[in-house]
Scaffold this motif. Structure first.
Motif, PDB file in Angstrom:
ATOM      1  N   SER A  13      58.770  24.017 -22.157  1.00  0.00           N
ATOM      2  CA  SER A  13      60.119  23.599 -21.785  1.00  0.00           C
ATOM      3  C   SER A  13      61.074  23.631 -22.979  1.00  0.00           C
ATOM      4  O   SER A  13      60.839  22.971 -23.992  1.00  0.00           O
ATOM      5  N   ARG A  14      62.155  24.379 -22.859  1.00  0.00           N
ATOM      6  CA  ARG A  14      63.175  24.402 -23.913  1.00  0.00           C
ATOM      7  C   ARG A  14      63.835  23.040 -24.043  1.00  0.00           C
ATOM      8  O   ARG A  14      64.220  22.635 -25.142  1.00  0.00           O
ATOM      9  N   THR A  15      63.972  22.340 -22.924  1.00  0.00           N
ATOM     10  CA  THR A  15      64.582  21.008 -22.963  1.00  0.00           C
ATOM     11  C   THR A  15      63.733  20.060 -23.801  1.00  0.00           C
ATOM     12  O   THR A  15      64.257  19.303 -24.627  1.00  0.00           O
ATOM     13  N   PHE A  16      62.426  20.098 -23.608  1.00  0.00           N
ATOM     14  CA  PHE A  16      61.517  19.251 -24.394  1.00  0.00           C
ATOM     15  C   PHE A  16      61.672  19.559 -25.881  1.00  0.00           C
ATOM     16  O   PHE A  16      61.870  18.661 -26.698  1.00  0.00           O
ATOM     17  N   TRP A  17      61.567  20.842 -26.239  1.00  0.00           N
ATOM     18  CA  TRP A  17      61.638  21.215 -27.651  1.00  0.00           C
ATOM     19  C   TRP A  17      63.033  20.958 -28.219  1.00  0.00           C
ATOM     20  O   TRP A  17      63.168  20.592 -29.397  1.00  0.00           O
ATOM     21  N   GLY A  18      64.065  21.137 -27.403  1.00  0.00           N
ATOM     22  CA  GLY A  18      65.413  20.808 -27.862  1.00  0.00           C
ATOM     23  C   GLY A  18      65.525  19.334 -28.221  1.00  0.00           C
ATOM     24  O   GLY A  18      66.134  18.971 -29.228  1.00  0.00           O
ATOM     25  N   GLY A  19      64.922  18.482 -27.400  1.00  0.00           N
ATOM     26  CA  GLY A  19      64.919  17.044 -27.684  1.00  0.00           C
ATOM     27  C   GLY A  19      64.154  16.711 -28.946  1.00  0.00           C
ATOM     28  O   GLY A  19      64.602  15.907 -29.773  1.00  0.00           O
ATOM     29  N   ALA A  44      64.537  25.412 -31.606  1.00  0.00           N
ATOM     30  CA  ALA A  44      64.000  25.117 -30.268  1.00  0.00           C
ATOM     31  C   ALA A  44      63.445  26.382 -29.620  1.00  0.00           C
ATOM     32  O   ALA A  44      62.390  26.348 -28.983  1.00  0.00           O
ATOM     33  N   GLU A  45      64.132  27.506 -29.774  1.00  0.00           N
ATOM     34  CA  GLU A  45      63.640  28.784 -29.228  1.00  0.00           C
ATOM     35  C   GLU A  45      62.320  29.174 -29.877  1.00  0.00           C
ATOM     36  O   GLU A  45      61.375  29.597 -29.202  1.00  0.00           O
ATOM     37  N   THR A  48      59.487  26.847 -28.693  1.00  0.00           N
ATOM     38  CA  THR A  48      59.076  27.181 -27.327  1.00  0.00           C
ATOM     39  C   THR A  48      58.180  28.410 -27.320  1.00  0.00           C
ATOM     40  O   THR A  48      57.143  28.434 -26.653  1.00  0.00           O
TER      41      THR A  48
END
Length: 71
Positions: A13-19, A44-45, A48
């Motif tokens: 999840s990009r959202t998870f790694w972004g967080g 984040a990219e 992921t």
């Protein structure tokens, strides 16, 4: 119960790694190291992609080490 048909693991999840990256960037800022929004997005990219690759390797390793055959 209606399940998700388009789900993915948390590590993909990009959202998870972004967080995670946002939290780490905030912590880095407290010690004087600034991580800008563009750097955060790129990190984040990368996170992921690395996590997805590691997940694939873990699946392959699990299949190799499995004791029961696939039917």
């Amino acid at each position: 119960m209606g399940g998700y048909t388009n789900s993915k693991p948390l590590y993909a999840s990009r959202t998870f790694w972004g967080g995670v990256i946002a939290i780490l960037a905030g912590a880095a800022g407290m010690i004087g190291y600034v991580v800008g929004p563009d750097d955060q997005a790129q990190l984040a990219e990368i996170a992921t992609a690395v996590a997805s690759a590691l997940g694939g390797l873990a699946a392959i390793a699990g299949r190799i080490m499995a004791t029961k055959p696939i039917e």
